[in-house]
Design an enzyme around this catalytic site. Structure first.
Site, PDB file in Angstrom:
ATOM      1  N   ARG A 183      10.175 -27.261  -0.335  1.00  0.00           N
ATOM      2  CA  ARG A 183       9.295 -26.098  -0.094  1.00  0.00           C
ATOM      3  C   ARG A 183      10.000 -24.941   0.628  1.00  0.00           C
ATOM      4  O   ARG A 183       9.396 -24.232   1.427  1.00  0.00           O
ATOM      5  CB  ARG A 183       8.044 -26.499   0.686  1.00  0.00           C
ATOM      6  CG  ARG A 183       7.168 -27.535  -0.018  1.00  0.00           C
ATOM      7  CD  ARG A 183       6.537 -26.976  -1.279  1.00  0.00           C
ATOM      8  NE  ARG A 183       5.518 -27.865  -1.794  1.00  0.00           N
ATOM      9  CZ  ARG A 183       5.719 -28.825  -2.703  1.00  0.00           C
ATOM     10  NH1 ARG A 183       6.932 -29.007  -3.220  1.00  0.00           N
ATOM     11  NH2 ARG A 183       4.729 -29.571  -3.128  1.00  0.00           N
ATOM     12  N   CYS A 230      -2.000 -27.431  -0.249  1.00  0.00           N
ATOM     13  CA  CYS A 230      -1.618 -28.142   0.973  1.00  0.00           C
ATOM     14  C   CYS A 230      -1.180 -27.139   2.039  1.00  0.00           C
ATOM     15  O   CYS A 230      -0.335 -26.284   1.789  1.00  0.00           O
ATOM     16  CB  CYS A 230      -0.488 -29.116   0.683  1.00  0.00           C
ATOM     17  SG  CYS A 230      -1.045 -30.549  -0.252  1.00  0.00           S
ATOM     18  N   GLU A 300       2.975 -25.188   5.911  1.00  0.00           N
ATOM     19  CA  GLU A 300       3.662 -24.853   4.661  1.00  0.00           C
ATOM     20  C   GLU A 300       3.240 -23.491   4.111  1.00  0.00           C
ATOM     21  O   GLU A 300       4.042 -22.769   3.537  1.00  0.00           O
ATOM     22  CB  GLU A 300       3.358 -25.928   3.616  1.00  0.00           C
ATOM     23  CG  GLU A 300       4.199 -25.799   2.363  1.00  0.00           C
ATOM     24  CD  GLU A 300       3.436 -26.113   1.093  1.00  0.00           C
ATOM     25  OE1 GLU A 300       3.524 -25.311   0.158  1.00  0.00           O
ATOM     26  OE2 GLU A 300       2.751 -27.143   1.052  1.00  0.00           O
TER      27      GLU A 300
HETATM   28  N1  EPU Z   1      -3.870 -39.684   0.567  1.00  0.00           N
HETATM   29  C1  EPU Z   1      -4.905 -40.197   1.306  1.00  0.00           C
HETATM   30  N2  EPU Z   1      -5.839 -39.327   1.796  1.00  0.00           N
HETATM   31  C2  EPU Z   1      -5.774 -37.985   1.565  1.00  0.00           C
HETATM   32  C3  EPU Z   1      -4.702 -37.464   0.819  1.00  0.00           C
HETATM   33  C4  EPU Z   1      -3.762 -38.348   0.316  1.00  0.00           C
HETATM   34  O1  EPU Z   1      -4.985 -41.387   1.540  1.00  0.00           O
HETATM   35  O2  EPU Z   1      -6.667 -37.259   2.046  1.00  0.00           O
HETATM   36  C5  EPU Z   1      -2.897 -40.630  -0.004  1.00  0.00           C
HETATM   37  C6  EPU Z   1      -2.990 -40.687  -1.528  1.00  0.00           C
HETATM   38  O3  EPU Z   1      -3.980 -41.580  -1.945  1.00  0.00           O
HETATM   39  C7  EPU Z   1      -1.582 -41.108  -1.913  1.00  0.00           C
HETATM   40  C8  EPU Z   1      -0.709 -40.482  -0.819  1.00  0.00           C
HETATM   41  O4  EPU Z   1      -1.574 -40.170   0.280  1.00  0.00           O
HETATM   42  O5  EPU Z   1      -1.481 -42.491  -1.850  1.00  0.00           O
HETATM   43  C9  EPU Z   1       0.000 -39.215  -1.297  1.00  0.00           C
HETATM   44  O6  EPU Z   1      -0.981 -38.277  -1.701  1.00  0.00           O
HETATM   45  P1  EPU Z   1      -0.716 -37.196  -2.874  1.00  0.00           P
HETATM   46  O7  EPU Z   1      -0.279 -37.902  -4.126  1.00  0.00           O
HETATM   47  O8  EPU Z   1      -1.903 -36.319  -2.942  1.00  0.00           O
HETATM   48  O9  EPU Z   1       0.560 -36.446  -2.387  1.00  0.00           O
HETATM   49  P2  EPU Z   1       0.792 -35.541  -1.131  1.00  0.00           P
HETATM   50  O10 EPU Z   1       2.109 -35.966  -0.578  1.00  0.00           O
HETATM   51  O11 EPU Z   1      -0.374 -35.538  -0.197  1.00  0.00           O
HETATM   52  C10 EPU Z   1       2.121 -33.761  -2.443  1.00  0.00           C
HETATM   53  C11 EPU Z   1       2.231 -32.269  -2.422  1.00  0.00           C
HETATM   54  C12 EPU Z   1       1.158 -31.650  -3.310  1.00  0.00           C
HETATM   55  C13 EPU Z   1       1.287 -32.182  -4.733  1.00  0.00           C
HETATM   56  C14 EPU Z   1       1.130 -33.696  -4.667  1.00  0.00           C
HETATM   57  C15 EPU Z   1       1.309 -34.348  -6.020  1.00  0.00           C
HETATM   58  C16 EPU Z   1       3.076 -31.461  -0.279  1.00  0.00           C
HETATM   59  C17 EPU Z   1       2.713 -30.940   1.049  1.00  0.00           C
HETATM   60  N3  EPU Z   1       2.037 -31.793  -1.078  1.00  0.00           N
HETATM   61  O12 EPU Z   1       0.909 -34.104  -1.774  1.00  0.00           O
HETATM   62  O13 EPU Z   1       1.410 -30.268  -3.347  1.00  0.00           O
HETATM   63  O14 EPU Z   1       0.287 -31.611  -5.564  1.00  0.00           O
HETATM   64  O15 EPU Z   1       2.163 -34.230  -3.797  1.00  0.00           O
HETATM   65  O16 EPU Z   1       2.594 -34.121  -6.525  1.00  0.00           O
HETATM   66  O17 EPU Z   1       4.248 -31.560  -0.611  1.00  0.00           O
HETATM   67  C18 EPU Z   1       0.989 -28.260  -2.238  1.00  0.00           C
HETATM   68  O18 EPU Z   1       2.212 -28.227  -2.017  1.00  0.00           O
HETATM   69  O19 EPU Z   1       0.199 -27.331  -1.915  1.00  0.00           O
HETATM   70  C19 EPU Z   1       0.438 -29.413  -2.921  1.00  0.00           C
HETATM   71  C20 EPU Z   1      -0.859 -29.589  -3.104  1.00  0.00           C
END
Ligand code: EPU
Length: 317
Positions: A183, A230, A300
């Site tokens: 990012r 995010c 972010e």
């Molecule tokens: N999870 C929870 N509770 C929540 C959110 C997530 O338990 O409220 C768990 C999910 O079930 C999963 C794990 O945490 O097991 C990871 O969650 P997710 O797949 O949503 O990935 P993330 O790391 O929270 C990142 C990016 C997103 C992107 C997703 C999918 C960042 C900060 N976020 O989220 O990007 O869409 O992966 O690739 O890097 C963004 O940058 O604005 C964004 C939304």
């Protein structure tokens, strides 16, 4: 686009007449996806590279800071009134052209992901499907190295055409001259005009399958709400959203700013949130995560309006 609830009458004390299209005291809610209730000193939509350069030159001559917005999908305005010229890139700066022989898509900074992915698919190319659910423009995505599903846009850049903000001259930046990480990208220091992204020959059924996977991933995120995706970077090795969820912070609110009940890293404007409410919610979440887990969450989204001059303020996530 005619700016909303604005005046085109310049303040009387301006040192130079504004370029075409500048409006003053403009409500910014419709220009960023968080939709906060705030206003800008001035706003304009740039219709061409020359217009963009004129706008920046003019802001400087007025002693004003300026910011370029793409889709406004990774932006948080920090004051009720930001003392800035906010420049949005118009459609004319968003052309998309797939060069079949070279296997690249050339796209203007204002181009959106989905038409770009569709244009490549129609000619038998893929590789950018991870961007299907990324809001905002390609220019904004490059400035923040936006990504999803483990891939980020700077990995796919062949070269970029940009304006050097100091000289307002055009520069061509090869991929080897771009430094980037999670990012973050050195392209934040220039005004991206156009990018060439590499493509791979890919059968349409494979592309469609990948798009299905992206849509499924999106189901775990709130849609149709006012948010900037995010808000926090993921700390090393864990999801900020999961941390926030585990600490029971979903639903935590300051005024109309609230932690989404769907994904903990999405902070949502549920009505008419003001910048101060969103900032206070961010502080409270950070405070509770630090107290509960000893982790300092890093923001972010781009905080805009503290007065500094910088070329670009948006990305997509
Ligand atoms: N999870 C929870 N509770 C929540 C959110 C997530 O338990 O409220 C768990 C999910 O079930 C999963 C794990 O945490 O097991 C990871 O969650 P997710 O797949 O949503 O990935 P993330 O790391 O929270 C990142 C990016 C997103 C992107 C997703 C999918 C960042 C900060 N976020 O989220 O990007 O869409 O992966 O690739 O890097 C963004 O940058 O604005 C964004 C939304």
């Amino acid at each position: 686009m005619t700016p909303f609830a604005a005046t085109i009458t310049p303040p009387v004390d301006l040192p130079a007449a504004p370029p075409a299209g500048v409006a003053f005291d403009v409500a910014l809610d419709r220009y960023h996806t968080m939709g906060l209730a705030c206003r800008a000193w001035a706003f304009a939509e740039a219709t061409s590279r020359e217009h963009l350069a004129d706008l920046v030159r003019w802001a400087r001559s007025c002693g004003k800071a300026w910011r370029v917005l793409g889709g406004g999908s990774n932006v948080l305005f920090v004051r009720d009134v930001v003392d800035l010229l906010v420049i949005r890139l118009g459609r004319g700066l968003g052309a998309i052209d797939v060069e079949v022989e070279r296997g690249v898509v050339r796209c203007g900074a204002a181009a959106l992901w989905r038409p770009l992915i569709k244009a490549a698919r129609d000619l038998g190319f893929g590789g950018l499907e991870y961007g299907w659910c990324i809001p905002g423009t390609i220019g904004g995505a490059l400035a923040g190295n936006a990504g999803a599903a483990g891939r980020a846009v700077c990995e796919d850049v062949v070269r970029v055409r940009a304006l050097d903000p100091a000289t307002l001259e055009e520069v061509v930046i090869p991929s080897t001259a771009i430094s980037y990480g999670y990012r973050r990208s050195s392209l934040r220091d220039v005004i991206v005009l156009e990018a060439e992204l590499g493509l791979e020959v890919t059968p349409p059924d494979i592309i469609d399958r990948r798009l299905e996977e992206m849509r499924a991933m999106r189901k775990a995120q709130p849609v149709g709400v006012k948010s900037s995706g995010c808000v926090f970077k993921n700390p090393d090795g864990c999801s900020a959203g999961r941390l926030i969820d585990e600490l029971g912070l979903k639903g935590l609110a300051v005024g109309d700013a609230v932690v989404s009940g769907v994904h903990g890293n999405f902070l949502v404007n549920r009505g008419h949130a003001r910048p101060g409410e969103m900032l206070a919610l961010i502080d409270e979440v950070r405070r509770r995560v630090a107290a509960g887990r000893g982790i300092e969450l890093e923001v972010e989204v781009r905080l805009v309006g503290a007065g500094e001059e910088a070329p670009s303020a948006t990305a997509s996530t």
